[in-house]
Scaffold this motif. Structure first.
Motif, mmCIF file in Angstrom:
data_model
loop_
_atom_site.group_PDB
_atom_site.id
_atom_site.type_symbol
_atom_site.label_atom_id
_atom_site.label_comp_id
_atom_site.label_asym_id
_atom_site.label_seq_id
_atom_site.Cartn_x
_atom_site.Cartn_y
_atom_site.Cartn_z
ATOM 1 N N CYS A 112 0.899 -1.157 -0.030
ATOM 2 C CA CYS A 112 -0.048 -0.036 0.100
ATOM 3 C C CYS A 112 1.080 1.270 -0.025
ATOM 4 O O CYS A 112 1.952 1.299 0.938
ATOM 5 N N ALA A 113 0.505 2.094 -0.799
ATOM 6 C CA ALA A 113 1.433 3.403 -1.015
ATOM 7 C C ALA A 113 0.482 4.626 -0.748
ATOM 8 O O ALA A 113 -0.592 4.473 -1.306
ATOM 9 N N VAL A 114 0.963 5.665 -0.213
ATOM 10 C CA VAL A 114 0.224 6.910 0.091
ATOM 11 C C VAL A 114 0.866 7.933 -0.516
ATOM 12 O O VAL A 114 2.185 8.198 -0.181
ATOM 13 N N THR A 115 0.469 8.840 -1.384
ATOM 14 C CA THR A 115 1.168 10.147 -1.792
ATOM 15 C C THR A 115 0.511 11.183 -1.072
ATOM 16 O O THR A 115 -1.050 11.289 -1.038
ATOM 17 N N ARG A 116 1.073 12.006 -0.455
ATOM 18 C CA ARG A 116 0.704 13.271 0.072
ATOM 19 C C ARG A 116 1.796 14.334 -0.044
ATOM 20 O O ARG A 116 2.886 14.304 0.580
ATOM 21 N N ALA A 123 3.710 0.905 2.915
ATOM 22 C CA ALA A 123 3.505 -0.480 3.764
ATOM 23 C C ALA A 123 3.613 -1.611 3.046
ATOM 24 O O ALA A 123 2.804 -1.759 2.147
ATOM 25 N N GLN A 124 4.179 -2.830 3.534
ATOM 26 C CA GLN A 124 4.500 -3.878 2.733
ATOM 27 C C GLN A 124 4.469 -5.186 3.336
ATOM 28 O O GLN A 124 4.907 -5.245 4.529
ATOM 29 N N GLY A 126 4.782 -9.589 2.961
ATOM 30 C CA GLY A 126 5.058 -10.686 1.921
ATOM 31 C C GLY A 126 6.343 -10.505 0.917
ATOM 32 O O GLY A 126 6.968 -9.679 1.356
ATOM 33 N N ASP A 127 5.927 -11.044 -0.238
ATOM 34 C CA ASP A 127 6.847 -10.758 -1.212
ATOM 35 C C ASP A 127 6.722 -9.593 -2.095
ATOM 36 O O ASP A 127 7.189 -9.488 -3.260
ATOM 37 N N ALA A 128 5.676 -8.508 -1.763
ATOM 38 C CA ALA A 128 5.550 -7.430 -2.492
ATOM 39 C C ALA A 128 6.879 -6.397 -2.390
ATOM 40 O O ALA A 128 7.623 -6.535 -1.265
ATOM 41 N N PHE A 129 7.025 -5.618 -3.471
ATOM 42 C CA PHE A 129 8.298 -4.797 -3.398
ATOM 43 C C PHE A 129 7.622 -3.550 -4.088
ATOM 44 O O PHE A 129 6.581 -3.401 -4.719
ATOM 45 N N ALA A 130 8.628 -2.447 -4.111
ATOM 46 C CA ALA A 130 8.399 -1.089 -4.962
ATOM 47 C C ALA A 130 9.536 -0.828 -5.366
ATOM 48 O O ALA A 130 10.893 -0.971 -4.778
ATOM 49 N N ASP A 159 3.775 -9.266 9.768
ATOM 50 C CA ASP A 159 5.153 -8.375 9.605
ATOM 51 C C ASP A 159 4.740 -7.425 8.663
ATOM 52 O O ASP A 159 4.639 -7.790 7.344
ATOM 53 N N ILE A 160 4.944 -6.098 8.991
ATOM 54 C CA ILE A 160 4.919 -5.058 7.943
ATOM 55 C C ILE A 160 6.003 -4.297 7.994
ATOM 56 O O ILE A 160 6.642 -3.890 8.928
ATOM 57 N N ARG A 161 6.453 -3.998 6.755
ATOM 58 C CA ARG A 161 7.782 -3.160 6.423
ATOM 59 C C ARG A 161 7.142 -1.661 6.029
ATOM 60 O O ARG A 161 6.529 -1.546 5.069
ATOM 61 N N TYR A 162 7.999 -0.805 6.853
ATOM 62 C CA TYR A 162 7.430 0.597 6.471
ATOM 63 C C TYR A 162 8.333 1.497 5.824
ATOM 64 O O TYR A 162 9.491 1.059 6.052
ATOM 65 N N PHE A 163 7.969 2.176 4.775
ATOM 66 C CA PHE A 163 9.039 3.111 4.239
ATOM 67 C C PHE A 163 8.515 4.771 4.346
ATOM 68 O O PHE A 163 7.302 4.581 4.063
#
Length: 737
Positions: A112-116, A123-124, A126-130, A159-163
């Motif tokens: 999930c990505a949010v632009t502001r 927030a990711q 599993g095997d998702a990436f950006a 398990d959530i990865r935040y960026f």
């Protein structure tokens, strides 16, 4: 003018781009009417991948996407907090779906990505990436795929990865799923660095050749943008909210923004590089940072509020002084001596008040500056940890530094949701490295300051409740509970036994341990059995008459330091480290007897033993020692010791175990060992192999198992519940928060 997002979706099957308006799992959503005020400037991008066929799983895709969007836009607070709640809601919805019979079961990945404005939050799971593409190259998030990426829908604690990134005009963002997760990052450079939407699509199609993939692309430009594709209408969870409307697919503003990107991409490499170097992060005005994230904005706001209050105070003082120096008062000093005194006092107090207020301004600004620096240090520590993982180095020191920095930041602002989320993310990362399952603790009962709970025992029937050994108040109390032990049905615990109570001819000296004796044929009196250090087993059963019964134990005069008891086939065993013995008592109706030659199990070196259990399947004895030893005996023969655990999956050894309990029956039972020194409870199989390691977090973020005195596990429930006592508090640890 703030940055706007132009969004494209790509669904490539065997190298062919599919022409379709909506792709399952890809969604873009602007804030709908009725959203939380803090969400109205947020644009949500969603890339969801499930391990089911798109056609058969379309309903599940739609349900999970709606869950994410609705939860995100109805959750207030920071962007990170809203993303966390939305991802957790999606995970819980997928787990609930998988638990239902006759339904499509699935696991998956999510980004999930949010632009502001000029910020990008992500927030990711599993095997998702950006991948974020700049004019000078590309940046992968995460830098390398995690060794263990727990998929969505497998366990409750996700398990959530935040960026968090700052972006600028011309940047490109690619959201991808498992099919491309292990594709080398540099392959995407031609498609994402200094490009435009049409060129990026063509480049990606060429790069992927005959592969299949679903991709969500985001292009950042100035001016008005439009989302392609637009999100489907999704109802808001708030009853008062109006239904969401479908955004237009294309409009003239989108074409203008896209044309601007095409023109900018047609410049020479030198001009593009120069433009990138000269470009700064753009925001429309101070309102682009309504939460006060920026240091300068927050300091100005604090100073403005403080000086605003000072101006009101100064105006009041001026009016008072004008009144004191009015002609009506100034000419009547002999008759009004108090008025001049007040004027002198106020004149002295004004500079003091000004100094205090201004010092408060600088202190607030100092706190804001320190908090901002700590946030930067935390982000840097996370980046160093990611780098260490990519280089196959140990990232633990960096995650541990996040803990220290977060604690320092929370001392300045305890309720900062971003700091709390970052601390939790570091904790999840460390748990994953240590192969630890994280539970969440909830306080069930808190007693007065004099209470000291040192024992907890559950009855097999939840309606009977649980029992607490309160050494501080020298008593044993009963707490009635509901059908799953997790809620008390009474407001005040009932005292069932006190020190110095008289039961028949026996005077209670002091209870050192307790357990529940089942209604087996060889047990004369079932119920709560309590070991009295003065030499008796006291049994409590509210359905029998009398409810309390004391059975004296022979040879108790030879006990040295009894510390605990266990039972096996109706017998009672008393652990006595001082005499290097485990005393054995056989049932005889409601009493106990000693058999000649079988009075005790004699073992060497029991001085540090703290607890024991007897395994039902073979009668072997399990012993834990305060120095970290853990042994199994058959009779007086040692079968194995703590070194076996190192080869059975326990990376971190026991430090100071305090309790051992066997939960379940026969070969289906498990051995639970409490090790407060490492804040763990370890679950072992019948042969000593490690099944799981549990840690639990209290509501305030501290480790629940670090100061436990005793624990018990709900014996009749498939959903794990661990009950823990420490000081005067009873808590329960479960998977759900």
């Amino acid at each position: 003018m703030t940055l706007q997002a132009i969004i494209r979706q790509l669904n490539i099957i065997d190298g062919v781009v599919q022409q379709q308006d909506a792709v399952p799992g890809l969604m873009v959503q602007s804030a709908p009417p009725g959203s939380q005020r803090s969400r109205q400037r947020d644009k949500l991008l969603l890339h969801l991948t499930l391990d089911v066929d798109y056609e058969t799983g379309s309903g599940l895709y739609n349900m999970l996407s709606m869950t994410i969007v609705n939860r995100f836009y109805t959750t207030g607070g920071s962007v990170t907090a809203a993303l966390r709640d939305a991802v957790k809601a999606c995970n819980e919805a997928l787990i609930a779906n998988n638990a239902r019979p006759n339904t499509i079961r699935a696991e998956g990945s999510l980004v999930c990505a949010v632009t502001r404005g000029s910020e990008l939050f992500m927030a990711q799971v599993g095997d998702a990436f950006a991948i974020v593409g700049h004019n000078f190259g590309v940046e992968r998030l995460p830098t390398a795929q995690p060794e263990i990426a727990t998929p969505l829908g497998r366990q409750v604690s996700v398990d959530i990865r935040y960026f968090h990134n700052w972006v600028q005009e011309g940047d490109t963002v690619l959201l991808g799923g498992p099919r491309l997760a292990y594709t080398p990052t540099q392959i995407f450079v031609p498609a994402l660095s200094g490009t435009n939407p049409e060129s990026a699509e063509n480049q990606l199609t060429s790069i992927l050749q005959q592969q299949s993939a679903r991709i969500l692309l985001l292009f950042l430009s100035r001016g008005q943008g439009s989302d392609v594709p637009a999100a489907k209408p999704i109802p808001s969870q708030q009853p008062s909210a109006a239904p969401m409307r479908r955004a237009p697919v294309r409009d003239p503003a989108y074409l203008a923004a896209e044309t601007a990107l095409v023109r900018s991409s047609g410049q020479s490499a030198e001009s593009v590089s120069g433009a990138a170097a000269a470009t700064t992060i753009a925001t429309s005005d101070e309102d682009d940072d309504p939460e006060g994230v920026g240091l300068e904005y927050t300091s100005r706001r604090a100073a403005a509020k403080t000086l605003g209050g000072l101006s009101l105070f100064t105006g009041w003082v001026a009016r008072v002084l004008a009144r004191l120096h009015s002609p009506d008062i100034a000419g009547e000093d002999p008759e009004h001596p108090g008025e001049r005194t007040w004027a002198i006092i106020i004149a002295i107090l004004i500079p003091i008040a000004v100094a205090v207020i201004l010092s408060g301004v600088y202190m607030q600004r100092g706190d804001v500056s320190q908090l901002s620096q700590l946030r930067q240090d935390i982000r840097a520590a996370f980046a160093e940890a990611e780098t260490a993982v990519s280089l196959n180095e140990d990232p633990r020191p960096y995650y541990e530094s996040v803990f220290a920095l977060a604690d320092e930041a929370m001392a300045l602002n305890p309720d900062d949701p971003d700091i709390i989320a970052q601390r939790r993310a570091a904790q999840v990362a460390l748990d994953r490295l240590d192969n630890v399952t994280r539970l969440f603790g909830t306080t069930l009962y808190s007693a007065d300051a004099a209470s000291q709970f040192e024992g907890v025992t559950l009855s097999p029937d939840p309606k009977t409740g649980l029992f607490l050994l309160d050494r501080g108040n020298r008593q044993v109390v009963w707490l009635p509970t509901d059908s799953d032990y997790t809620a008390l049905t009474g407001t005040v615990p009932e005292t069932i036994l006190r020190w110095n109570d008289v039961i028949g001819s026996h005077v209670v000296g002091g209870i050192v341990d307790m357990l529940w004796r089942n209604n087996a044929s060889e047990v004369g009196r079932p119920g709560l059995a309590m070991l009295d250090a003065s030499g008796a087993v006291v049994t409590y059963n509210p359905t029998l008459n009398p409810v309390l019964h004391a059975a004296p134990l022979n040879l108790s005069s030879q006990w040295s330091t009894p510390v605990g008891m266990t039972d096996f086939q109706g017998r009672v065993y008393v652990l006595d480290p001082g005499s290097n013995r485990i005393w054995r008592y056989f049932p005889d109706s409601d009493e106990f007897t000693i058999e000649g030659g079988r009075e005790a199990i004699e073992l060497d070196d029991l001085a540090l033993a703290v607890d024991s259990e007897i395994y039902e399947k073979d009668g072997s004895v399990l012993l834990v020692f305060s120095d970290g030893d853990f042994r199994q005996y058959t009779g007086d023969t040692l079968n194995w010791d703590e070194t076996r655990l190192a080869t059975a999956g326990l990376d971190q050894p026991l430090i100071a175990p305090s309790r051992v309990k066997i939960i379940g029956d026969g070969f289906s039972s498990s051995i639970f060992v409490a090790d407060p020194a490492t804040a763990r409870i370890i679950e072992l199989g019948p042969s000593g192999n490690v099944l799981a390691q549990y840690k639990a977090t209290r509501e305030d973020g501290t480790e629940l198992f670090a100061d436990m005195n005793d624990f018990d596990v709900a014996p009749t429930l498939s959903d794990l519940r661990i009950f823990v006592v420490s000081d005067g508090v009873l808590s329960v640890a479960t998977f759900s928060q």
